[in-house]
Design a protein around this motif. Sequence first.
Motif, short mmCIF file in Angstrom:
data_model
loop_
_atom_site.label_atom_id
_atom_site.label_comp_id
_atom_site.label_asym_id
_atom_site.label_seq_id
_atom_site.Cartn_x
_atom_site.Cartn_y
_atom_site.Cartn_z
N ILE A 244 0.85 -1.20 0.00
CA ILE A 244 0.00 0.00 0.00
C ILE A 244 0.88 1.25 0.00
CG2 ILE A 244 -1.70 1.32 1.34
CD1 ILE A 244 -2.73 -1.43 2.35
N LYS B 145 1.49 6.74 -6.55
CA LYS B 145 0.32 7.55 -6.91
C LYS B 145 0.63 9.04 -6.69
CE LYS B 145 -4.44 8.31 -5.60
NZ LYS B 145 -5.51 7.98 -4.67
N HIS C 11 -5.09 5.79 -9.79
CA HIS C 11 -5.65 5.16 -8.60
C HIS C 11 -4.92 3.86 -8.33
CE1 HIS C 11 -7.94 2.88 -11.59
NE2 HIS C 11 -8.22 2.01 -10.65
N ILE C 12 -5.07 3.36 -7.11
CA ILE C 12 -4.33 2.13 -6.78
C ILE C 12 -5.28 0.97 -6.55
CG2 ILE C 12 -2.39 3.42 -5.82
CD1 ILE C 12 -3.31 2.62 -3.04
N ASP C 13 -4.74 -0.22 -6.68
CA ASP C 13 -5.53 -1.44 -6.50
C ASP C 13 -4.63 -2.46 -5.80
OD1 ASP C 13 -7.22 -3.55 -6.68
OD2 ASP C 13 -7.33 -3.63 -8.88
N ILE C 14 -5.00 -2.84 -4.59
CA ILE C 14 -4.21 -3.84 -3.87
C ILE C 14 -5.02 -5.13 -3.83
CG2 ILE C 14 -3.00 -4.37 -1.69
CD1 ILE C 14 -1.98 -1.77 -2.85
N ARG C 15 -4.42 -6.21 -4.31
CA ARG C 15 -5.14 -7.49 -4.32
C ARG C 15 -4.35 -8.55 -3.59
NH1 ARG C 15 -8.91 -8.00 -9.56
NH2 ARG C 15 -9.44 -5.82 -9.66
#
Lengths: 171, 163
Positions: free
Chosen positions: B66, B73, B86-90
Amino acid sequence: MKILIPVDESECSELALQSVLDRDWAVESQFRIINVHEPFPFAGVEMYSPRAAQSVTDAEKDLVKEKRESIGRTVEKFRMRFPSNSVSGDILTGDIRETILSEERDWGADLIVMGSHKRKGLGRLLLGSVAESVAGNSSCSVEIIKESLHIDASGESKNEVDTISKGGECL
Amino acid sequence: MKIVIAVDDSLYSAKVLESLSLRQWPIDTAFKIISVVQNASPFESKNENWKEFEKLAFDRRKRLAIEICTQGKNLFKARLPHCNVHIDIREGDPRDKIVESAVEWMADKILIGAHGRDLSDRVLWGGVSRAVATNAKCTVQIVRPARAHKDEKQSHKEAVIVI
């Protein structure tokens, strides 16, 4: 930025060229378009039939001539689109992968843009395997262009939010 | 144009983000910086202490992911104010999740570092970038920031000397 674009006569190469033409590049960007000719594997054919040898040589000459004309047209197209950038094109002879990689090193490319065939292990020239080999062994960035749905969704991308999958409490 | 940038918690990824933020991008470009956090061990243990340790390690990696994505970002927002980020944490296997995320978002391009945390400069491209390049339906760019490569080699050499 120096951009190297290896091409063959396939649709995938056309796609790669088009994707470069569609973008805007910095003024100092340089383009080099190369087509690698692999010599026909008919060494020694004259021992069996001189006529066959002659026809093979003629066919090879025709192919190289065609390639040279095609590169000339592409370079012209690039010069029209990017009049202030330096554009060059060439036909090189040798093993496709090795020649692309050695050209990348000698010319000092920053980016290689190439198409990729969807088929694996079939077909004639720049296969998916060539793209894979170049992507794995080059020392610069490599962009592999694939046929994709060109959806212009720029308008709907405004409301994107950050997403953190389950367990976001660790923030 | 929609662009997915896949990163992990490595120094190399930070340099990839840095070098990408210095490039010129068209005004309507939208970026999604994705990081996939993977479980440390593939097997399940019944040992409670081990489970506890695994959870701690996982949470730490997630925090780091993150942090790196947020830093990226902010960097993009500062240098490319005209672009959307934008961010995407999976969680899961990066090989599947990166491609999955690109398909869901209908991305035009995936940018991924040639290698990440799991591989040193001995290997020229890592398993994740190779799998993504092969499986993605869209264009994939294997990013090798020239300086990052040299710096990493340098730090690797220095580390050897210290040992």
